[in-house]
Design a protein around this motif. Structure first.
Motif, PDB file in Angstrom:
ATOM      1  N   ALA A 187       0.785  -1.233   0.000  1.00 13.06           N
ATOM      2  CA  ALA A 187       0.000   0.000   0.000  1.00 13.06           C
ATOM      3  C   ALA A 187       0.819   1.288   0.000  1.00 13.06           C
ATOM      4  O   ALA A 187       0.256   2.371  -0.098  1.00 13.06           O
ATOM      5  CB  ALA A 187      -0.922  -0.001   1.237  1.00 13.06           C
ATOM      6  N   VAL A 188       2.142   1.210   0.123  1.00 14.61           N
ATOM      7  CA  VAL A 188       2.961   2.413   0.213  1.00 14.61           C
ATOM      8  C   VAL A 188       3.112   3.073  -1.163  1.00 14.61           C
ATOM      9  O   VAL A 188       3.379   2.400  -2.165  1.00 14.61           O
ATOM     10  CB  VAL A 188       4.353   2.093   0.801  1.00 14.61           C
ATOM     11  CG1 VAL A 188       5.267   3.319   0.745  1.00 14.61           C
ATOM     12  CG2 VAL A 188       4.215   1.607   2.243  1.00 14.61           C
ATOM     13  N   ASP A 189       2.976   4.398  -1.187  1.00 13.28           N
ATOM     14  CA  ASP A 189       3.101   5.176  -2.421  1.00 13.28           C
ATOM     15  C   ASP A 189       4.568   5.561  -2.616  1.00 13.28           C
ATOM     16  O   ASP A 189       4.996   6.661  -2.289  1.00 13.28           O
ATOM     17  CB  ASP A 189       2.222   6.423  -2.326  1.00 13.28           C
ATOM     18  CG  ASP A 189       2.313   7.317  -3.554  1.00 13.28           C
ATOM     19  OD1 ASP A 189       2.992   6.940  -4.532  1.00 13.28           O
ATOM     20  OD2 ASP A 189       1.715   8.414  -3.529  1.00 13.28           O
ATOM     21  N   PHE A 190       5.343   4.639  -3.169  1.00 21.04           N
ATOM     22  CA  PHE A 190       6.772   4.891  -3.335  1.00 21.04           C
ATOM     23  C   PHE A 190       7.059   5.964  -4.374  1.00 21.04           C
ATOM     24  O   PHE A 190       8.053   6.693  -4.256  1.00 21.04           O
ATOM     25  CB  PHE A 190       7.503   3.592  -3.694  1.00 21.04           C
ATOM     26  CG  PHE A 190       7.649   2.655  -2.543  1.00 21.04           C
ATOM     27  CD1 PHE A 190       8.658   2.823  -1.610  1.00 21.04           C
ATOM     28  CD2 PHE A 190       6.760   1.604  -2.359  1.00 21.04           C
ATOM     29  CE1 PHE A 190       8.798   1.976  -0.533  1.00 21.04           C
ATOM     30  CE2 PHE A 190       6.890   0.740  -1.281  1.00 21.04           C
ATOM     31  CZ  PHE A 190       7.913   0.930  -0.366  1.00 21.04           C
ATOM     32  N   ALA A 191       6.233   6.093  -5.383  1.00 20.85           N
ATOM     33  CA  ALA A 191       6.482   7.099  -6.415  1.00 20.85           C
ATOM     34  C   ALA A 191       6.543   8.490  -5.801  1.00 20.85           C
ATOM     35  O   ALA A 191       7.454   9.283  -6.102  1.00 20.85           O
ATOM     36  CB  ALA A 191       5.400   7.028  -7.490  1.00 20.85           C
TER      37      ALA A 191
END
Length: 296
Positions: A243-247
């Protein structure tokens, strides 16, 4: 130093639960890390701890040493004693050309206790902070004189777990104390990796790219599982599988001038999460996002 991707050997073999991946030799970890596309690795429990032995092994696989974990006890002993205890580790990192030391305060920590719920983790008093912060600043200053940046690793089950505790640590320590931003640990602690990245980008010295499975995390929190029990349930995974928004996080790091390692780290049960498959997934997702963020 430009942006480079490394992986932690927890993908193959677990430091806190040595039975996970016990049968997997170091050579397999390193060969598959390179096969997945990584340029470096962090230390794990199967790594030799002297540079004369470790250097040729990593060179044979075309890998660099990105860093390695050190658990400090600055609440329990002074800086002289801590520096003495840390000396073999610091000497190894220095000899291997590392720029940062993964550093966590483990006094009173419960992250390695298999039956202690996370709600029982230690919380620092004001008096504790008054001891820890100046000692850590001095420790960081001494490490800096040797070319190593203290990269503080906030971690579930330890005295610095929450976003508020990270904020306080950064506020009460000197600039020599860097931050290891661990996206998975911060998400699990109820924090916001993006907000923390924006607030502390100037102090970020190392990055652990850990993803979380949101439903598993919610269940672990609801059941108040011990940290290692949650790991076995699969709370963590590699970038691109959670679920992490790495972008967006990478974008903030790039805009803030971060230059260092992006380390894929996801402790999982290798019997359930095939290591090479997940190493490739984590590398390819992180590499694609990093290429866009850091080449604008």
């Amino acid at each position: 130093m430009s942006i480079r991707l490394a992986i932690n050997p927890l993908t193959w073999t677990n430091d806190d639960m040595p039975e996970l991946g016990a049968e997997t030799p170091l050579e397999t970890c390193l060969a598959e890390a390179k096969q997945a596309g990584f340029a470096g690795v962090e230390l794990g429990n199967k790594f030799p701890r002297d540079a004369a032995t470790l250097g040729p092994i990593l060179a044979r696989h075309g890998l660099a040493l990105a860093s390695g974990w050190y658990g400090s006890r600055l609440l329990e002993r002074d800086v002289d004693a801590e520096m003495s205890a840390a000396e073999p580790h610091l000497a190894l990192l220095q000899a291997m050309g590392c720029g940062a030391c993964v550093f966590a305060e483990v006094s009173r920590a419960i992250h390695g206790e298999r039956t202690t719920p996370l709600s029982h983790r230690p919380v620092l008093s004001d008096a504790d902070w008054a001891v820890l912060a100046p000692r850590m600043t001095e420790m960081a200053q001494r490490m800096s004189s040797r070319g190593l940046r203290l990269a503080y690793h906030h971690h579930m089950g330890t005295v610095v777990q929450s976003e508020a505790e990270i904020d306080r640590l950064m506020a009460e320590t000197g600039p020599e104390v860097g931050l290891l931003l661990d996206t998975g640990h911060l998400a699990y602690a109820g924090g916001d990796p993006l907000r923390a990245a924006r607030r502390h980008v100037g102090r970020v010295a190392h990055v652990h790219c850990k993803d979380v499975r949101a439903a598993t995390m919610a269940a672990a929190l609801r059941q108040d599982l011990p940290f290692l029990a949650a790991v076995l349930e699969g709370v963590f995974t590699v970038p691109g599988d959670g679920a992490v928004d790495f972008a967006t996080v990478f974008g903030v790091l790039a805009e803030g001038g971060y230059a260092g390692w992006l380390v894929v780290e996801a402790e999982q049960d290798p019997a359930k999460a095939h290591p090479l498959t997940y190493a490739r997934l984590g590398h390819d997702h992180a590499a694609a996002l990093a290429a866009r963020a850091f080449t604008r």
